[in-house]
Design a protein around this motif. Structure first.
Motif, PDB file in Angstrom:
ATOM      1  N   ARG A 492       1.050  -1.364  -0.045  1.00  0.00           N
ATOM      2  CA  ARG A 492      -0.027  -0.200   0.112  1.00  0.00           C
ATOM      3  C   ARG A 492       0.644   1.188   0.189  1.00  0.00           C
ATOM      4  O   ARG A 492      -0.282   2.521  -0.634  1.00  0.00           O
ATOM      5  CB  ARG A 492      -1.040  -0.100   1.294  1.00  0.00           C
ATOM      6  N   GLY A 496       0.368   3.831  -3.389  1.00  0.00           N
ATOM      7  CA  GLY A 496      -0.046   5.391  -2.879  1.00  0.00           C
ATOM      8  C   GLY A 496       0.968   6.695  -3.294  1.00  0.00           C
ATOM      9  O   GLY A 496       0.578   7.142  -3.925  1.00  0.00           O
ATOM     10  N   ASN A 528      -5.533  -1.769  -5.534  1.00  0.00           N
ATOM     11  CA  ASN A 528      -5.621  -1.841  -3.046  1.00  0.00           C
ATOM     12  C   ASN A 528      -7.031  -2.194  -2.864  1.00  0.00           C
ATOM     13  O   ASN A 528      -7.271  -2.828  -1.965  1.00  0.00           O
ATOM     14  CB  ASN A 528      -5.761   0.239  -3.631  1.00  0.00           C
TER      15      ASN A 528
END
Length: 707
Positions: A492, A496, A528
């Motif tokens: 993650r 991002g 995600n």
């Protein structure tokens, strides 16, 4: 008192106990009733003889003669029911003549005319009609073995070696009548009483187990008990019998004898049993070897698939069926599903249905097996035994129930069901179609007594395997949870950064690279979502249950999704007339409904006329009431080989799917003490069904579910 009187008391007690025990099994079975009446007559016949020996008044001897007169009709009725004789003229005439003869003899006895020697001789030999009936049956069997078809074939039940049973009956009659025939020169009356007791015991086993009787094993067990009893009697007699007037020596030798008996009992029983088995049950050796090897293989099996294969392989080796199938209890405990089959599928006649592949856990076939297990009987269903029960029952209600069992066997495409019981719980069963037992068992299914312990061991292995699989699943989920936590951090964070960089470059500006920036953002979002679903599946879920109106919640979910569907898809909602209240987490149940409806929309593809039908209903009564929500579509369906895989994490047939939607839905439903099932036919339809316990709407405030 002589041995004749003492042995008469033994006959009286044992015959009464046998008759009562058989009648207690089923008071509506005509065969059991006939056997009990016969045993009571024998008991009265022996008891009155014993009492006459004590008091000698003459009254008891007249009752003894009365029982002797009516032994013939009672035995003939029992034989007709045992062998299911219907159209044999001689047998019917014998019974009629015997009854006609017994009535005047009883009247003569009541008038005190037994003092006439010729009348007394007629009363003595009144049971001669039994011998005539047995001789006729032996003659019929001999003619049948020669292939002569003009004689009526007597459908026997439970006895493959009828000639031995017939010969035993003749010997018992001969020995029992010797005390009335001193002119024969051989008087062995007490042996006749002992033989009668043993014969009644064998017959009780024959009628209670019917075609499941293992005659050789029963006879072997009887010889073992007899040999052990004689040996221990000899030991006790040698140590105690010679003592006269010495209480101390009597006590000491009694203690030594009892100690030796306890020490020798098990070794002696095993030794005599070994030699008796080798002598009488030659055909068991190969079967025992196969079963021993099969049980050794069970110890090394670690996965269910190998166990299923091993069970059916043993069935093929021992019973040699035309076809067999294995059904295993599902994890939710509601149904038994066919997991494997061998042999050829039965031919489906026009208008008939194929064999069922799922059976409800409370089906009458399985309930009957459980009743047999609780009564301590062999819990195996055989069509020939059920047919015999139908023919002999005196209850119309019981006959209807037995006919239902036959229909159930036919629906499964079998004639034999062998259950898999462990600690009283039915874990599965094997359906077998074998018109006759394998050689050399003839028409006797007594080998099932020998084979059944293997299935008990297989059930134990299955239970241990389920515990092992559940533990392994817990360990696997724990490992997945640790992996998911690490993946969430490792994936993650860079995701991002990647998405943020792509958005910073502003893909909305019209330039050549904007198309690729949009792809980067979309794939980052998809990845995600996969990580989020992975976390949702692996982590333990805490469910806060509140009373929810399932109809309102489902209606709002349908209204939410209807605008997003294509115009050619009809989304229907069938609501019940009453309120349906369940204890649930509205958000989680909504997530399940969203997933199922969206899957249906994908399955419809480009179909011109597609429908998605959502139905809410209530089934059951009282505490067993369940709310059923089904989501059905007429899309592409699910392939048969994929039906057992769709709830496995990461299994998917969709290029854009993650394979986690249905496993997560199943986990949510099971956390709500419910279950989710699927029925599908490729190219026609798919129907998912959610079952949740219903609660009373007045017990708490009902939540309608906010969107």
């Amino acid at each position: 008192m002589d041995t004749l009187g003492q042995s008469s008391l033994l006959v009286a007690v044992i015959s009464f106990a046998l008759g009562f025990s058989i009648l207690a099994r089923n008071v509506r079975n005509k065969l059991f009733i006939a056997y009990s009446v016969l045993c009571i007559l024998v008991s009265g016949w022996a008891l009155t003889f014993f009492l006459e020996k004590i008091w000698g008044s003459g009254l008891f001897y007249r009752f003894h003669l009365f029982c002797n007169i009516w032994l013939g009709p009672a035995a003939l009725v029992f034989i007709r029911l045992l062998l299911r004789i219907r159209d044999d003229t001689l047998s019917r005439r014998l019974l009629d003549i015997n009854v006609i003869t017994a009535v005047p003899l009883s009247a003569a006895l009541a008038l005190g005319l037994e003092s006439y020697p010729w009348l007394l001789q007629l009363m003595y030999y009144a049971p001669i009609f039994i011998a005539v009936q047995i001789l006729e049956l032996m003659w019929i069997d001999r003619r049948l073995k020669q292939g002569i078809k003009v004689l009526p074939k007597l459908p026997t039940v439970g006895l493959s070696r009828r000639s031995l049973i017939y010969l035993g009956g003749l010997l018992v009659l001969a020995f029992s009548s010797m005390d009335h025939a001193p002119w024969m020169g051989i008087v062995v009356p007490s042996l006749g009483n002992l033989a009668l007791t043993a014969y009644l015991f064998f017959i009780s086993k024959a009628i209670s187990q019917q075609r499941l009787l293992n005659f050789e094993a029963l006879f072997s067990k009887f010889l073992v008990l007899l040999a052990v009893a004689l040996t221990l009697t000899a030991v006790y007699s040698l140590l105690v019998a010679w003592i006269q007037n010495s209480p101390g020596l009597f006590f000491l030798n009694s203690f030594i004898a009892s100690f030796l008996i306890l020490m020798l009992l098990e070794p002696l029983r095993a030794l005599v049993g070994y030699f008796t088995k080798r002598l009488l049950t030659q055909k068991h050796r190969w079967l025992d070897q196969v079963l021993n090897e099969a049980q050794l293989k069970l110890a090394g099996i670690l996965d269910p698939s190998s166990l299923f294969q091993a069970i059916l392989l043993t069935v093929e080796q021992t019973l040699r069926p035309q076809r067999a199938a294995l059904f295993i209890l599902r994890s939710d405990g509601t149904k038994y599903r066919r997991v494997r089959a061998v042999g050829q599928e039965p031919l489906i006649e026009p208008g008939s249905l194929p064999p069922v592949k799922e059976l409800l856990a409370n089906h009458q076939l399985l309930n009957h097996c459980e009743r047999l297990k609780r009564r301590g009987e062999l819990p195996i269903l055989l069509d020939q035994v059920i047919e015999s029960e139908i023919d002999r029952t005196a209850s119309a209600n019981q006959r209807e129930q037995l006919n239902g069992l036959l229909k159930g066997l036919k629906a499964l495409g079998c004639n034999l069901i062998v259950p898999l019981f462990d600690a009283g719980k039915l874990l599965g069963f094997v359906t077998i179609y074998a018109p006759a037992p394998p050689e050399p068992w003839g028409n006797n299914w007594g080998l099932l007594q020998v084979v059944y312990p293997y299935f008990e061991r297989a059930a134990e292995t299955l239970r241990n395997m389920e515990v092992y699989v559940r533990q392994r699943e817990k360990e696997r989920l724990a490992t997945i949870g640790e992996m998911a936590a690490g993946l969430a951090h490792e994936i993650r964070n860079p995701l991002g950064a990647i998405k943020g960089a792509a958005q910073f470059l502003d893909p909305s500006i019209d330039r050549p690279e904007s198309r690729f920036l949009k792809v980067i953002i979309e794939e980052a979002d998809r990845l995600n979502r996969v990580v989020s679903q992975f976390l949702d599946y692996s982590k333990p879920q805490t469910v806060e249950l509140t009373p929810v109106d399932l109809s309102v919640l489902t209606k709002k979910t349908v209204e939410l999704l209807r605008p997003s569907l294509r115009e050619n898809i009809l989304l229907e909602l069938n609501e019940p007339s009453q309120q349906v209240t369940v204890m649930a987490s509205p958000e989680q149940i909504r997530q399940v409904l969203l997933n199922l409806i969206q899957n249906s929309a994908k399955a419809l593809g480009d179909r011109l006329k597609g429908y998605i039908r959502v139905t809410i209903d209530i089934e059951g009564e009282g505490k067993n009431r369940e709310a059923l929500v089904s989501v059905e579509d007429n899309g592409c369906g699910i392939k048969r080989e994929n039906l057992d895989k769709i709830f496995i994490p990461f299994f998917t047939t969709s290029p854009s799917g993650t394979g986690l939607g249905l496993p997560i839905s199943q986990k949510i439903v099971e956390n709500h003490r419910g279950r989710i099932d699927v029925v599908s036919e490729e190219g026609r339809f798919t129907r998912f069904m959610i079952s949740l316990p219903v609660v009373s709407a007045g017990t708490a405030n009902v939540t309608e579910g906010r969107l």
